[in-house]
Write an enzyme that holds these catalytic residues in place. Structure first.
Site, PDB file in Angstrom:
ATOM      1  CB  ALA A 134      39.823  -4.508  69.729  1.00  0.00           C
ATOM      2  CG  ASN A 204      32.427  -1.080  70.955  1.00  0.00           C
ATOM      3  OD1 ASN A 204      31.211  -1.097  71.103  1.00  0.00           O
ATOM      4  ND2 ASN A 204      33.040  -0.135  70.266  1.00  0.00           N
ATOM      5  CG  HIS A 234      42.266  -3.959  75.265  1.00  0.00           C
ATOM      6  ND1 HIS A 234      41.504  -2.860  75.610  1.00  0.00           N
ATOM      7  CD2 HIS A 234      42.306  -3.972  73.910  1.00  0.00           C
ATOM      8  CE1 HIS A 234      41.098  -2.249  74.514  1.00  0.00           C
ATOM      9  NE2 HIS A 234      41.579  -2.894  73.466  1.00  0.00           N
TER      10      HIS A 234
HETATM   11  N1  LIG Z   1      34.126  -4.543  69.130  1.00  0.00           N
HETATM   12  C1  LIG Z   1      35.267  -3.867  69.069  1.00  0.00           C
HETATM   13  O1  LIG Z   1      36.295  -4.289  69.616  1.00  0.00           O
HETATM   14  C2  LIG Z   1      35.325  -2.560  68.308  1.00  0.00           C
HETATM   15  C3  LIG Z   1      36.560  -1.967  68.064  1.00  0.00           C
HETATM   16  C4  LIG Z   1      36.584  -0.782  67.341  1.00  0.00           C
HETATM   17  C5  LIG Z   1      35.389  -0.193  66.909  1.00  0.00           C
HETATM   18  N2  LIG Z   1      34.208  -0.791  67.190  1.00  0.00           N
HETATM   19  C6  LIG Z   1      32.926  -0.170  66.747  1.00  0.00           C
HETATM   20  O2  LIG Z   1      32.956  -0.025  65.346  1.00  0.00           O
HETATM   21  C7  LIG Z   1      32.428   1.256  65.013  1.00  0.00           C
HETATM   22  C8  LIG Z   1      33.032   1.726  63.688  1.00  0.00           C
HETATM   23  O3  LIG Z   1      34.437   1.936  63.855  1.00  0.00           O
HETATM   24  P1  LIG Z   1      35.279   2.703  62.729  1.00  0.00           P
HETATM   25  O4  LIG Z   1      36.651   2.800  63.257  1.00  0.00           O
HETATM   26  O5  LIG Z   1      35.041   2.099  61.402  1.00  0.00           O
HETATM   27  O6  LIG Z   1      34.593   4.160  62.797  1.00  0.00           O
HETATM   28  P2  LIG Z   1      34.626   5.292  61.698  1.00  0.00           P
HETATM   29  O7  LIG Z   1      34.220   6.550  62.405  1.00  0.00           O
HETATM   30  O8  LIG Z   1      35.891   5.264  60.913  1.00  0.00           O
HETATM   31  O9  LIG Z   1      33.439   4.882  60.691  1.00  0.00           O
HETATM   32  C9  LIG Z   1      32.098   4.754  61.100  1.00  0.00           C
HETATM   33  C10 LIG Z   1      31.200   4.792  59.853  1.00  0.00           C
HETATM   34  O10 LIG Z   1      29.851   4.496  60.251  1.00  0.00           O
HETATM   35  C11 LIG Z   1      29.000   5.561  59.844  1.00  0.00           C
HETATM   36  N3  LIG Z   1      27.958   5.734  60.853  1.00  0.00           N
HETATM   37  C12 LIG Z   1      28.113   6.086  62.151  1.00  0.00           C
HETATM   38  N4  LIG Z   1      26.906   6.168  62.748  1.00  0.00           N
HETATM   39  C13 LIG Z   1      25.980   5.850  61.815  1.00  0.00           C
HETATM   40  C14 LIG Z   1      24.581   5.759  61.830  1.00  0.00           C
HETATM   41  N5  LIG Z   1      23.869   6.042  62.922  1.00  0.00           N
HETATM   42  N6  LIG Z   1      23.952   5.396  60.700  1.00  0.00           N
HETATM   43  C15 LIG Z   1      24.667   5.133  59.577  1.00  0.00           C
HETATM   44  N7  LIG Z   1      26.007   5.211  59.485  1.00  0.00           N
HETATM   45  C16 LIG Z   1      26.656   5.572  60.606  1.00  0.00           C
HETATM   46  C17 LIG Z   1      29.891   6.784  59.698  1.00  0.00           C
HETATM   47  O11 LIG Z   1      29.320   7.726  58.819  1.00  0.00           O
HETATM   48  C18 LIG Z   1      31.167   6.141  59.169  1.00  0.00           C
HETATM   49  O12 LIG Z   1      31.062   5.909  57.771  1.00  0.00           O
HETATM   50  C19 LIG Z   1      32.769   2.159  66.209  1.00  0.00           C
HETATM   51  O13 LIG Z   1      31.809   3.180  66.352  1.00  0.00           O
HETATM   52  C20 LIG Z   1      32.733   1.198  67.375  1.00  0.00           C
HETATM   53  O14 LIG Z   1      31.476   1.258  68.020  1.00  0.00           O
HETATM   54  C21 LIG Z   1      34.157  -1.967  67.865  1.00  0.00           C
END
Ligand SMILES: NC(=O)c1ccc[n+]([C@@H]2O[C@H](COP(=O)([O-])OP(=O)(O)OC[C@H]3O[C@@H](n4cnc5c(N)ncnc54)[C@H](O)[C@@H]3O)[C@@H](O)[C@H]2O)c1
Length: 283
Positions: A134, A204, A234
């Site tokens: 992000a 994150n 941010h």
């Molecule tokens: N690096 C960054 O800047 C940044 C920014 C936003 C999100 N993220 C990360 O990305 C992840 C996903 O974001 P999103 O908005 O798509 O979330 P979301 O909740 O919309 O989707 C997450 C998906 O992953 C699946 N999932 C979660 N835990 C799991 C596991 N242990 N095993 C298998 N599947 C699993 C869920 O069932 C869902 O389908 C967040 O949890 C966050 O950690 C990182």
């Protein structure tokens, strides 16, 4: 990977996973999405049941559809697993992926605040790539590693983007009070380790800054809950021997998940295309 591009599998198929899948559809000569690993496919012991299922963005019947895979098949067939699930998923499956020689692109960088997990992922032989997610400016911070004295991160988000089921009671009450009052207020101040403990999937960016700087302890994190925040903001201040840097990043939340910025999926696609050889390359 061959001359014709790379084969990828999505680990996690929520807001980011579906957006990445949709966007990679425009690049199928360079990047082929072989399938998806979801909670059910990771838990189901019957491979036949898994490969019989398919999934696609925005529910049944719309967007490209791909098979739901089991982990062994994904690791065997993919050049790269794109993690967009959760820190728990990185911990549970990351070491098996890189340990088998398959590359991994991680969105849930908070998981890497755990030095032992980081070492396991980086032991390879598969490579572990960190998504810029992000924010931007991580190239500059990486280049300055070893000369940085302090990094401050001030993050302003909607209260709803901070609430999650595992939140400690005091923080939940503070964030809920802000939401009800309608007035922005600071709700958290601490280290990356504290931020990752309390907001494992929501901050994150804090871990990304520490990883780029080569020392998570350099980063001080403040979180402001703001009921009027139409955008996630941010503010990043870096102070070092080589210079001082300031970044201000305002992202629209992803409509499918207010805790996620819409930029994150684009950053992941940009990273995947770069791994597939697509320039221009800023290095
Ligand atoms: N690096 C960054 O800047 C940044 C920014 C936003 C999100 N993220 C990360 O990305 C992840 C996903 O974001 P999103 O908005 O798509 O979330 P979301 O909740 O919309 O989707 C997450 C998906 O992953 C699946 N999932 C979660 N835990 C799991 C596991 N242990 N095993 C298998 N599947 C699993 C869920 O069932 C869902 O389908 C967040 O949890 C966050 O950690 C990182």
């Amino acid at each position: 990977m061959d001359d014709m591009g790379i084969d990828v599998v999505l680990l996690g198929y929520g807001a980011i996973g579906q957006a990445v899948h949709r966007m990679l559809g425009a690049h199928d000569g360079e990047v082929r999405v072989l399938g998806v690993l979801d909670r059910a496919s990771l838990a189901d012991p019957d491979p036949a049941a898994r490969t019989a299922r398919t999934t696609g963005p925005d529910g049944p019947g719309s967007g490209p559809r791909v098979p739901v895979l089991d982990l062994a098949t994904a690791i065997e067939r993919a050049d790269l697993v794109i993690e967009c699930a959760s820190p728990v998923a990185v911990r549970a499956h990351g070491p098996a992926i890189t340990g088998a020689g398959t590359d991994l692109l991680v969105a849930s960088l908070g998981a890497l605040a755990d030095g032992r997990l980081r070492a396991a992922l980086e032991a390879g032989p598969g490579r572990c790539h960190y998504s810029t997610g992000a924010i931007g400016g991580l190239d500059l911070i990486r280049a300055s590693a070893g000369t940085i004295n302090a990094i401050e991160l001030h993050t302003r988000k909607l209260p709803a983007a901070l609430l999650h089921p595992g939140l400690p009671g005091t923080l939940r009450s503070a964030i809920t009070r802000v939401a009800e009052s309608g007035t922005a207020a600071p709700v958290f101040s601490g280290s990356v380790a504290d931020a990752v403990r309390d907001f494992p999937s929501n901050i994150n960016v804090a871990a990304a800054l520490g990883l780029a700087a080569g020392d998570l302890d350099l980063v001080a994190v403040d979180i402001i809950a703001d009921p009027a925040a139409a955008m996630t903001r941010h503010e990043i201040t870096v102070r070092g021997d080589g210079g001082n840097y300031r970044f201000g990043i305002e992202n629209f939340p992803d409509p499918a998940n207010p805790a996620t910025s819409a930029l994150t999926a684009r950053s992941m696609v940009s990273g995947v295309l770069r791994l597939a050889g697509r320039g221009p390359h800023f290095i």
